[in-house]
Write an enzyme that holds these catalytic residues in place. Structure first.
Site, PDB file in Angstrom:
ATOM      1  N   CYS A   1       0.820  -1.211   0.000  1.00  0.00           N
ATOM      2  CA  CYS A   1       0.000   0.000   0.000  1.00  0.00           C
ATOM      3  C   CYS A   1       0.855   1.262   0.000  1.00  0.00           C
ATOM      4  CB  CYS A   1      -0.902  -0.018   1.225  1.00  0.00           C
ATOM      5  SG  CYS A   1      -1.841   1.488   1.412  1.00  0.00           S
TER       6      CYS A   1
ATOM      7  N   CYS B   1      -0.588   4.128   2.187  1.00  0.00           N
ATOM      8  CA  CYS B   1      -0.422   3.983   3.637  1.00  0.00           C
ATOM      9  C   CYS B   1       1.031   4.222   4.029  1.00  0.00           C
ATOM     10  CB  CYS B   1      -0.776   2.572   4.097  1.00  0.00           C
ATOM     11  SG  CYS B   1      -2.170   1.836   3.287  1.00  0.00           S
ATOM     12  N   ASP B   2       1.962   3.719   3.239  1.00  0.00           N
ATOM     13  CA  ASP B   2       3.332   3.610   3.714  1.00  0.00           C
ATOM     14  C   ASP B   2       4.362   4.443   2.950  1.00  0.00           C
ATOM     15  OD1 ASP B   2       2.337   1.744   5.499  1.00  0.00           O
ATOM     16  OD2 ASP B   2       2.660   0.080   4.124  1.00  0.00           O
TER      17      ASP B   2
END
Ligand code: NAP
Length: 320
Positions: free
Chosen positions: A145, A148-149
């Site tokens: 992701c 997200c990261d």
């Protein structure tokens, strides 16, 4: 059993599930949405848009919108009309007796909920490479992701595995943070759409390792390197990447339905007559769990609307 028989339970909370919730709530069916619960960075309530960066092709957002923001809007809209949303994972379904039984948090005893109709919108999950090291390093330099990261990889040299639209989208997004992004693809041509390819080839921070597969990931507590193999020459190389994103496709989330609902040969749920009906009367399916062809947020939302209308009409026919 903790409540009365519901008219409809929606399992899943991506664009399909929440659209089904909006429509069934507005039809006064008091839907219960069991949205799932986070178990890894690649498995979150809200579906794949929670793991997506900018969504540029969802109609109504001419400037684009971030995936998580779009999903929050879906959720707010469903709740506004009275949909009840619970954060839990369905652990067992009984579709053989009516009303249907739904268990969360366990598989024994009486069902947690019962429903006259069920709308399945469990979506699809990210595929992984199947390496032992993936379990150890997911969330420790390895991710599925970028949204997200990506932030954690500022000024680092990182890689993305895959050659489809997801891989290229993730790689392009990651160039905002990383010093360099290398796309590792097992063939010598991308599967991604032409417009994505053009953007990728024009981006000076992106480079490609063609005809290359990942054999191993190095690092005990944190990713320190990626071992690749050239499939033509057999040459093995260790790259000092400190971040790796896997973007090689998805698997429909159908484990709960095996043996109860008809599945297609590729594992996706089978729906009938161009509608959302499954092989069991009163059970409807929508979104990526049954769509192996379009797999878009807008088509998932559209099919969630179809499932809600099909469920509403079926309940009416059944005299509820
Ligand atoms: P995909 O199109 O199935 O692409 C998967 C990629 O991963 C392929 O390049 C495949 O290689 C590679 N791959 C699969 N298994 C592998 C393995 N074990 N090891 C190494 N590589 C592997 O999946 P996707 O990119 O997730 O896209 C899914 C659908 O969503 C597509 O229809 C796509 O167009 C759509 N989508 C659209 C957008 C957008 O429009 N913005 C964004 C994301 C996704 P091969 O090419 O050799 O098969």
């Amino acid at each position: 059993m903790t409540d009365d028989v519901r008219n409809v339970i929606v399992v899943g909370s991506g664009p399909a599930g929440l659209t089904a919730a909006i429509y069934t709530a507005r039809a006064s069916l008091d839907p219960l949405v069991i949205e799932g619960e986070p178990s890894s960075t690649s498995d979150q309530p809200g579906g794949q848009l929670m793991l997506t960066t900018e969504v540029e092709n969802f109609p109504g957002f001419p400037e684009g919108i971030m995936g998580p923001e779009l999903m929050q809007s879906f959720r707010d809209q469903a709740e506004r009309f009275g949909a009840e949303i619970v954060t839990a994972k369905v652990t067992r379904l009984d579709l053989k007796t009516s009303p249907f039984g739904v268990w969360v948090g366990g598989t024994d005893g009486e069902p947690t909920h019962r429903a006259r109709s069920i709308i399945i919108a469990t979506g699809a999950s990210s595929l992984m490479l199947g390496l032992e090291a993936e379990r150890r390093l997911i969330g420790h330099g390895l991710s599925t992701c970028a949204t997200c990261d990506g932030f954690f990889f500022r000024d680092q040299d990182i890689c993305v595995v895959g050659g489809g639209d997801s891989a290229i989208e993730e790689a392009l997004f990651l160039t905002r943070f990383a010093s360099s992004v290398t796309v590792i693809h097992r063939r010598d041509t991308l599967r991604a759409s032409k417009i994505m390819q053009e953007r990728a080839f024009a981006n000076p921070k992106l480079s490609f390792l063609w005809n290359t597969v990942v054999d191993d990931l190095i690092g005990e507590e944190q990713l320190e390197g990626v071992v690749t193999r050239d499939v033509e020459s057999g040459e093995v190389t260790t790259h000092p990447f400190t971040g790796a994103f896997v973007a090689i496709g998805h698997r429909p989330n159908t484990d709960l339905f095996v043996g109860q609902l008809s599945l297609k040969d590729n594992g996706y749920l089978r729906t009938f007559d161009d509608r959302s009906h499954t092989s069991v009367d009163g059970v409807f399916a929508c979104g990526d769990v049954q769509d192996d062809w379009y797999r878009q947020a807008i088509t998932a939302a559209g099919s969630g609307c179809m499932a809600a209308i099909d469920a509403e009409r079926w309940l009416e026919r059944m005299g509820h």
